[in-house]
Design a protein around this motif. Sequence first.
Motif, PDB file in Angstrom:
ATOM      1  N   TRP A 101       0.681  -1.199   0.021  1.00 19.88           N
ATOM      2  CA  TRP A 101       0.027   0.083   0.150  1.00 19.88           C
ATOM      3  C   TRP A 101       0.896   1.225  -0.072  1.00 19.88           C
ATOM      4  CZ3 TRP A 101      -5.160  -0.372  -0.673  1.00 19.88           C
ATOM      5  CH2 TRP A 101      -5.680  -1.617  -0.697  1.00 19.88           C
ATOM      6  N   LEU A 102       2.130   1.317  -0.422  1.00 20.53           N
ATOM      7  CA  LEU A 102       2.868   2.660  -0.498  1.00 20.53           C
ATOM      8  C   LEU A 102       2.636   3.458  -1.380  1.00 20.53           C
ATOM      9  CD1 LEU A 102       5.330   3.416   0.994  1.00 20.53           C
ATOM     10  CD2 LEU A 102       6.831   2.643  -0.458  1.00 20.53           C
ATOM     11  N   VAL A 103       2.231   3.028  -2.461  1.00 26.70           N
ATOM     12  CA  VAL A 103       1.788   4.161  -3.508  1.00 26.70           C
ATOM     13  C   VAL A 103       0.542   4.894  -3.320  1.00 26.70           C
ATOM     14  CG1 VAL A 103       0.992   4.383  -5.893  1.00 26.70           C
ATOM     15  CG2 VAL A 103       3.015   2.968  -5.528  1.00 26.70           C
ATOM     16  N   GLU A 104      -0.415   4.118  -2.605  1.00 22.24           N
ATOM     17  CA  GLU A 104      -1.710   4.453  -2.051  1.00 22.24           C
ATOM     18  C   GLU A 104      -1.570   5.369  -1.150  1.00 22.24           C
ATOM     19  OE1 GLU A 104      -1.039   1.560  -3.045  1.00 22.24           O
ATOM     20  OE2 GLU A 104      -2.512   0.549  -4.232  1.00 22.24           O
ATOM     21  N   SER A 105      -0.619   5.069  -0.184  1.00 25.00           N
ATOM     22  CA  SER A 105      -0.539   5.932   1.046  1.00 25.00           C
ATOM     23  C   SER A 105       0.267   7.243   0.697  1.00 25.00           C
ATOM     24  CB  SER A 105       0.422   5.132   2.032  1.00 25.00           C
ATOM     25  OG  SER A 105      -0.158   3.788   2.557  1.00 25.00           O
ATOM     26  N   ILE A 106       1.357   7.088  -0.212  1.00 18.45           N
ATOM     27  CA  ILE A 106       1.772   8.360  -0.755  1.00 18.45           C
ATOM     28  C   ILE A 106       0.910   9.351  -1.392  1.00 18.45           C
ATOM     29  CG2 ILE A 106       3.533   9.407  -2.287  1.00 18.45           C
ATOM     30  CD1 ILE A 106       5.293   7.058  -1.637  1.00 18.45           C
ATOM     31  N   CYS A 113      -5.322  13.507   3.151  1.00 21.39           N
ATOM     32  CA  CYS A 113      -5.511  13.906   4.709  1.00 21.39           C
ATOM     33  C   CYS A 113      -4.100  13.700   4.905  1.00 21.39           C
ATOM     34  CB  CYS A 113      -6.299  13.307   5.435  1.00 21.39           C
ATOM     35  SG  CYS A 113      -6.205  13.770   7.245  1.00 21.39           S
ATOM     36  N   LEU A 114      -3.255  14.609   5.298  1.00 25.09           N
ATOM     37  CA  LEU A 114      -1.670  14.570   5.685  1.00 25.09           C
ATOM     38  C   LEU A 114      -1.371  13.733   7.022  1.00 25.09           C
ATOM     39  CD1 LEU A 114       1.144  15.223   4.924  1.00 25.09           C
ATOM     40  CD2 LEU A 114       0.966  17.099   6.492  1.00 25.09           C
ATOM     41  N   PRO A 115      -2.078  13.720   8.056  1.00 24.39           N
ATOM     42  CA  PRO A 115      -1.795  12.819   9.244  1.00 24.39           C
ATOM     43  C   PRO A 115      -2.051  11.499   9.081  1.00 24.39           C
ATOM     44  CG  PRO A 115      -2.777  14.973   9.897  1.00 24.39           C
ATOM     45  CD  PRO A 115      -2.998  14.771   8.361  1.00 24.39           C
ATOM     46  N   PHE A 116      -3.082  11.145   8.578  1.00 18.38           N
ATOM     47  CA  PHE A 116      -3.500   9.978   8.192  1.00 18.38           C
ATOM     48  C   PHE A 116      -2.623   9.282   7.333  1.00 18.38           C
ATOM     49  CE2 PHE A 116      -7.518  11.634  10.119  1.00 18.38           C
ATOM     50  CZ  PHE A 116      -7.428  10.968  11.403  1.00 18.38           C
ATOM     51  N   ILE A 121       1.991   5.542   5.234  1.00 19.81           N
ATOM     52  CA  ILE A 121       3.305   5.235   4.825  1.00 19.81           C
ATOM     53  C   ILE A 121       4.270   4.659   5.711  1.00 19.81           C
ATOM     54  CG2 ILE A 121       5.310   6.542   4.098  1.00 19.81           C
ATOM     55  CD1 ILE A 121       3.399   8.778   3.044  1.00 19.81           C
ATOM     56  N   VAL A 122       3.909   4.874   6.922  1.00 20.33           N
ATOM     57  CA  VAL A 122       4.782   4.072   8.045  1.00 20.33           C
ATOM     58  C   VAL A 122       4.584   2.582   8.080  1.00 20.33           C
ATOM     59  CG1 VAL A 122       5.399   3.990  10.402  1.00 20.33           C
ATOM     60  CG2 VAL A 122       5.292   6.266   9.487  1.00 20.33           C
ATOM     61  N   ASN A 123       3.395   2.493   7.983  1.00 21.68           N
ATOM     62  CA  ASN A 123       2.935   0.966   7.897  1.00 21.68           C
ATOM     63  C   ASN A 123       3.521   0.263   6.714  1.00 21.68           C
ATOM     64  OD1 ASN A 123       1.662   0.232  10.493  1.00 21.68           O
ATOM     65  ND2 ASN A 123       0.666   2.109  10.131  1.00 21.68           N
ATOM     66  N   TRP A 149      -5.114   3.010   7.380  1.00 18.91           N
ATOM     67  CA  TRP A 149      -4.946   4.604   7.608  1.00 18.91           C
ATOM     68  C   TRP A 149      -5.009   5.011   5.815  1.00 18.91           C
ATOM     69  CZ3 TRP A 149      -5.383   6.626  11.735  1.00 18.91           C
ATOM     70  CH2 TRP A 149      -5.025   5.967  12.972  1.00 18.91           C
ATOM     71  N   THR A 150      -4.637   4.284   5.170  1.00 17.19           N
ATOM     72  CA  THR A 150      -4.868   5.016   3.533  1.00 17.19           C
ATOM     73  C   THR A 150      -6.519   5.200   3.322  1.00 17.19           C
ATOM     74  OG1 THR A 150      -2.910   3.949   2.880  1.00 17.19           O
ATOM     75  CG2 THR A 150      -4.415   4.689   1.051  1.00 17.19           C
ATOM     76  N   THR A 151      -7.203   4.204   3.853  1.00 16.74           N
ATOM     77  CA  THR A 151      -8.653   4.208   3.395  1.00 16.74           C
ATOM     78  C   THR A 151      -9.166   5.276   4.307  1.00 16.74           C
ATOM     79  OG1 THR A 151      -8.704   2.000   2.979  1.00 16.74           O
ATOM     80  CG2 THR A 151     -10.868   2.928   3.576  1.00 16.74           C
ATOM     81  N   VAL A 152      -8.610   5.536   5.549  1.00 16.55           N
ATOM     82  CA  VAL A 152      -9.385   6.370   6.484  1.00 16.55           C
ATOM     83  C   VAL A 152      -8.880   7.879   5.829  1.00 16.55           C
ATOM     84  CG1 VAL A 152      -8.871   7.741   8.699  1.00 16.55           C
ATOM     85  CG2 VAL A 152      -9.297   5.298   8.523  1.00 16.55           C
ATOM     86  N   SER A 153      -7.902   8.063   5.298  1.00 18.03           N
ATOM     87  CA  SER A 153      -7.267   9.270   4.685  1.00 18.03           C
ATOM     88  C   SER A 153      -8.115   9.648   3.599  1.00 18.03           C
ATOM     89  CB  SER A 153      -5.610   9.152   4.381  1.00 18.03           C
ATOM     90  OG  SER A 153      -5.412  10.377   3.715  1.00 18.03           O
ATOM     91  N   PHE A 154      -8.177   8.561   2.569  1.00 14.81           N
ATOM     92  CA  PHE A 154      -9.007   8.942   1.388  1.00 14.81           C
ATOM     93  C   PHE A 154     -10.591   9.067   1.628  1.00 14.81           C
ATOM     94  CE2 PHE A 154     -11.868   7.120  -2.115  1.00 14.81           C
ATOM     95  CZ  PHE A 154     -11.320   8.202  -2.969  1.00 14.81           C
ATOM     96  N   VAL A 155     -11.148   8.545   2.645  1.00 14.26           N
ATOM     97  CA  VAL A 155     -12.726   8.848   2.868  1.00 14.26           C
ATOM     98  C   VAL A 155     -12.816  10.195   3.812  1.00 14.26           C
ATOM     99  CG1 VAL A 155     -14.516   8.144   4.708  1.00 14.26           C
ATOM    100  CG2 VAL A 155     -13.184   6.347   3.286  1.00 14.26           C
ATOM    101  N   LEU A 156     -11.767  10.458   4.572  1.00  6.84           N
ATOM    102  CA  LEU A 156     -11.985  11.489   5.101  1.00  6.84           C
ATOM    103  C   LEU A 156     -11.677  13.005   4.443  1.00  6.84           C
ATOM    104  CD1 LEU A 156     -12.153  13.246   8.056  1.00  6.84           C
ATOM    105  CD2 LEU A 156      -9.843  13.090   8.152  1.00  6.84           C
ATOM    106  N   ALA A 157     -10.925  12.921   3.262  1.00  3.15           N
ATOM    107  CA  ALA A 157     -10.673  13.687   2.189  1.00  3.15           C
ATOM    108  C   ALA A 157     -11.869  13.877   1.537  1.00  3.15           C
ATOM    109  CB  ALA A 157      -9.573  13.341   1.324  1.00  3.15           C
ATOM    110  N   LEU A 158     -12.411  12.687   0.966  1.00  5.33           N
ATOM    111  CA  LEU A 158     -13.833  12.763   0.441  1.00  5.33           C
ATOM    112  C   LEU A 158     -15.090  13.564   0.964  1.00  5.33           C
ATOM    113  CD1 LEU A 158     -14.258   9.560  -1.254  1.00  5.33           C
ATOM    114  CD2 LEU A 158     -13.948  11.594  -2.374  1.00  5.33           C
ATOM    115  N   VAL A 159     -14.966  13.275   2.461  1.00  5.03           N
ATOM    116  CA  VAL A 159     -16.048  14.094   3.150  1.00  5.03           C
ATOM    117  C   VAL A 159     -15.655  15.538   3.318  1.00  5.03           C
ATOM    118  CG1 VAL A 159     -17.044  14.429   5.528  1.00  5.03           C
ATOM    119  CG2 VAL A 159     -16.736  12.373   4.648  1.00  5.03           C
TER     120      VAL A 159
END
Length: 175
Positions: A101-106, A113-116, A121-123, A149-159
């Motif tokens: 999931w590195l590409v998706e995380s980046i 959403c930067l923090p999530f 990326i770390v994981n 974390w990638t999914t949370v970041s994506f969903v939060l950005a959509l919201v």
Amino acid sequence: MKEYYYAIGQNQFGPFTLDGLIKASVHLDTLIWHEGMSDWMPARNVPEVAAAIQAGNGNVTPTPPPLSEYGFPQQGQQPFRPNGPLDAPYYQSSGIPPKNWLVESILATLFCCLPFGIAGIVNASKVDSLWHRGDHAGAHRASQMAKQWTTVSFVLALVIYALYFFVVIIGLAAS
């Protein structure tokens, strides 16, 4: 004259003569194959190779110590590295590692959403190293956490983007 091959992880090397095989610093647990064998076998189970290893330098390359549950040498032990010019890590894994999931995380970090995304990326960066150290369970856990974390970041950005466009549309309708 027999031609021998040996394997470290998923990498195969050869062909070698018996002398060349010994010069490559194989040890008793190295997987060996030659024509006529049905499958790869540890060198200790191939009589001529085992005898040559034991006679090669007058000693036998030690078998690596067991790893802890996290894939590291147990407390008080030095990491094991086989002798020889290849000096490849002993604990190579076979099979296919989980998605990292590195590409998706980046992408989630850059556009969402930067923090999530950073947590993703770390994981994600842990997955491959854990897999190749032999900690398959840890690699799967890291993969799942990176995905989460990638999914949370994506969903939060959509919201956030949806709320932004809703506010813009309300503002345009009001003016």
